[in-house]
Enzyme design. Structure first.
Site, PDB file in Angstrom:
ATOM      1  N   GLY A 172       5.703  17.267   7.184  1.00  0.00           N
ATOM      2  CA  GLY A 172       4.839  15.984   6.413  1.00  0.00           C
ATOM      3  C   GLY A 172       5.027  15.981   5.088  1.00  0.00           C
ATOM      4  O   GLY A 172       3.996  15.672   4.058  1.00  0.00           O
TER       5      GLY A 172
ATOM      6  N   ASN B  13       6.327  13.511   3.427  1.00  0.00           N
ATOM      7  CA  ASN B  13       5.758  11.790   3.293  1.00  0.00           C
ATOM      8  C   ASN B  13       4.257  12.084   3.617  1.00  0.00           C
ATOM      9  O   ASN B  13       4.261  11.153   2.157  1.00  0.00           O
ATOM     10  CB  ASN B  13       6.024  10.913   4.438  1.00  0.00           C
ATOM     11  CG  ASN B  13       8.055  10.999   3.446  1.00  0.00           C
ATOM     12  OD1 ASN B  13       8.224  10.528   3.190  1.00  0.00           O
ATOM     13  ND2 ASN B  13       8.957  11.146   4.763  1.00  0.00           N
TER      14      ASN B  13
ATOM     15  N   ASN C  70       5.852   2.381   9.940  1.00  0.00           N
ATOM     16  CA  ASN C  70       6.743   2.978  10.381  1.00  0.00           C
ATOM     17  C   ASN C  70       7.711   3.464   9.188  1.00  0.00           C
ATOM     18  O   ASN C  70       7.379   2.843   9.119  1.00  0.00           O
ATOM     19  CB  ASN C  70       7.358   2.761  11.770  1.00  0.00           C
ATOM     20  CG  ASN C  70       8.069   4.151  12.394  1.00  0.00           C
ATOM     21  OD1 ASN C  70       7.877   5.075  12.203  1.00  0.00           O
ATOM     22  ND2 ASN C  70       9.383   3.886  12.606  1.00  0.00           N
TER      23      ASN C  70
ATOM     24  N   HIS D 252      11.473   4.626   9.163  1.00  0.00           N
ATOM     25  CA  HIS D 252      12.684   4.892  10.032  1.00  0.00           C
ATOM     26  C   HIS D 252      13.641   6.049   8.865  1.00  0.00           C
ATOM     27  O   HIS D 252      14.515   4.906   8.281  1.00  0.00           O
ATOM     28  CB  HIS D 252      13.225   3.986  11.149  1.00  0.00           C
ATOM     29  CG  HIS D 252      13.739   4.776  12.592  1.00  0.00           C
ATOM     30  ND1 HIS D 252      14.396   5.343  13.457  1.00  0.00           N
ATOM     31  CD2 HIS D 252      15.539   4.698  12.253  1.00  0.00           C
ATOM     32  CE1 HIS D 252      14.867   6.021  13.547  1.00  0.00           C
ATOM     33  NE2 HIS D 252      15.788   5.526  13.454  1.00  0.00           N
TER      34      HIS D 252
ATOM     35  N   GLU E   8      12.775   7.417   1.001  1.00  0.00           N
ATOM     36  CA  GLU E   8      11.326   7.258   1.374  1.00  0.00           C
ATOM     37  C   GLU E   8      10.202   8.118   0.426  1.00  0.00           C
ATOM     38  O   GLU E   8       9.041   6.811   0.059  1.00  0.00           O
ATOM     39  CB  GLU E   8      11.630   8.434   2.279  1.00  0.00           C
ATOM     40  CG  GLU E   8      11.900   8.597   3.740  1.00  0.00           C
ATOM     41  CD  GLU E   8      12.330   9.245   4.906  1.00  0.00           C
ATOM     42  OE1 GLU E   8      12.324   8.499   5.692  1.00  0.00           O
ATOM     43  OE2 GLU E   8      11.773  10.854   5.074  1.00  0.00           O
TER      44      GLU E   8
HETATM   45  C1  GAR Z   1      10.946  11.211   7.266  1.00  0.00           C
HETATM   46  O1  GAR Z   1      12.533  11.507   8.124  1.00  0.00           O
HETATM   47  C2  GAR Z   1      11.258   9.779   8.613  1.00  0.00           C
HETATM   48  O2  GAR Z   1      12.134   9.513   8.294  1.00  0.00           O
HETATM   49  C3  GAR Z   1      11.135  10.466   9.783  1.00  0.00           C
HETATM   50  O3  GAR Z   1      10.745  12.474  10.559  1.00  0.00           O
HETATM   51  C4  GAR Z   1      11.028  12.902   9.035  1.00  0.00           C
HETATM   52  C5  GAR Z   1       9.875  13.348   8.632  1.00  0.00           C
HETATM   53  O4  GAR Z   1       9.734  14.109   7.691  1.00  0.00           O
HETATM   54  N1  GAR Z   1      10.743   9.213  10.821  1.00  0.00           N
HETATM   55  C6  GAR Z   1      11.486   8.949  11.537  1.00  0.00           C
HETATM   56  O5  GAR Z   1      12.714  10.369  12.575  1.00  0.00           O
HETATM   57  C7  GAR Z   1      10.964   8.754  12.863  1.00  0.00           C
HETATM   58  N2  GAR Z   1      12.033   7.966  14.597  1.00  0.00           N
HETATM   59  P1  GAR Z   1       8.314  14.222   6.945  1.00  0.00           P
HETATM   60  O6  GAR Z   1       8.103  15.230   7.394  1.00  0.00           O
HETATM   61  O7  GAR Z   1       9.031  15.770   5.955  1.00  0.00           O
HETATM   62  O8  GAR Z   1       8.020  13.779   5.968  1.00  0.00           O
END
Ligand code: GAR
Length: 188
Positions: free
Chosen positions: A12, A14, A102, A104, A174
């Site tokens: 989490g 992000n 989303n 990615h 991100e």
């Molecule tokens: C992020 O890098 C996001 O892009 C990826 O999961 C990570 C979550 O990080 N999403 C995917 O792979 C979706 N297919 P976080 O929990 O630290 O935000």
């Protein structure tokens, strides 16, 4: 006031970044965070950030209208998948057309599809000796990782970069771009 609902499955970071970005914004609020993992670190973050969090299981997501009804009641302007790893059911996509986005951690259509998430993506990118990777922010449709692309940003990979180094570079991209893109979508 525009309302965002976030979905997350893991750490989490992000979610935290998005919540902080909109903290002092009088026009946008993060209404709640939904997670499919009862022990996800994102729940601790929500506690600290004082954001409502809701856990749901597979049955309520795929086999009932429970979550759909809760979401409809919240009247979100945007549903944001920020590290959410389950496929979004069709009824949800249809109930919120062009209102689910989303992020990615690769340059779609490369490294997308089932099983391609988080470190799996970065390991595959490293194994293929890619010289660049990046992020894709896209609308969610019925097919995994195939909705219309809103924004892509690239980063270079040095030969000595490990999959962890790549993950770090991706997270930086991100944090920099995702909240801004959300802001732009909300304001047309
Ligand atoms: C992020 O890098 C996001 O892009 C990826 O999961 C990570 C979550 O990080 N999403 C995917 O792979 C979706 N297919 P976080 O929990 O630290 O935000």
């Amino acid at each position: 006031m525009k309302r965002i609902v976030l979905f997350a499955s893991g750490s989490g970071s992000n979610v935290e970044n998005i919540v902080q970005y909109f903290q002092d914004n009088s026009e946008v609020t993060v209404a709640a965070v939904f997670t499919n993992k009862s022990d996800a670190k994102v729940l601790d973050r929500c506690k600290t950030l004082k954001i409502s969090a809701l856990y749901f299981n597979r049955t309520s997501f795929y086999d009932t209208d429970c979550l759909l009804d809760i979401l409809k009641g919240m009247k979100p302007d945007l549903i944001v998948l920020a590290g959410f790893l389950w496929k979004i059911p069709e009824k949800l996509v249809q109930s919120f057309p062009n209102k689910i986005v989303n992020i990615h951690p690769a340059l779609l259509p490369k490294y997308g599809g089932k099983g391609m998430y988080g470190m799996n993506v970065h390991n595959a990118v490293k194994a293929n000796n890619e010289q660049e990777t990046g992020i894709t922010i896209h609308f969610v449709n019925e097919n995994y990782d195939e909705g219309a692309i809103i924004k892509q940003e690239k980063t270079q990979i040095a030969p000595e970069d490990s999959a962890d180094d790549i993950a770090k570079k991706i997270h930086e991209l991100e944090y920099k771009h995702f909240p801004k893109v959300i802001d732009q979508i909300l304001h047309g």
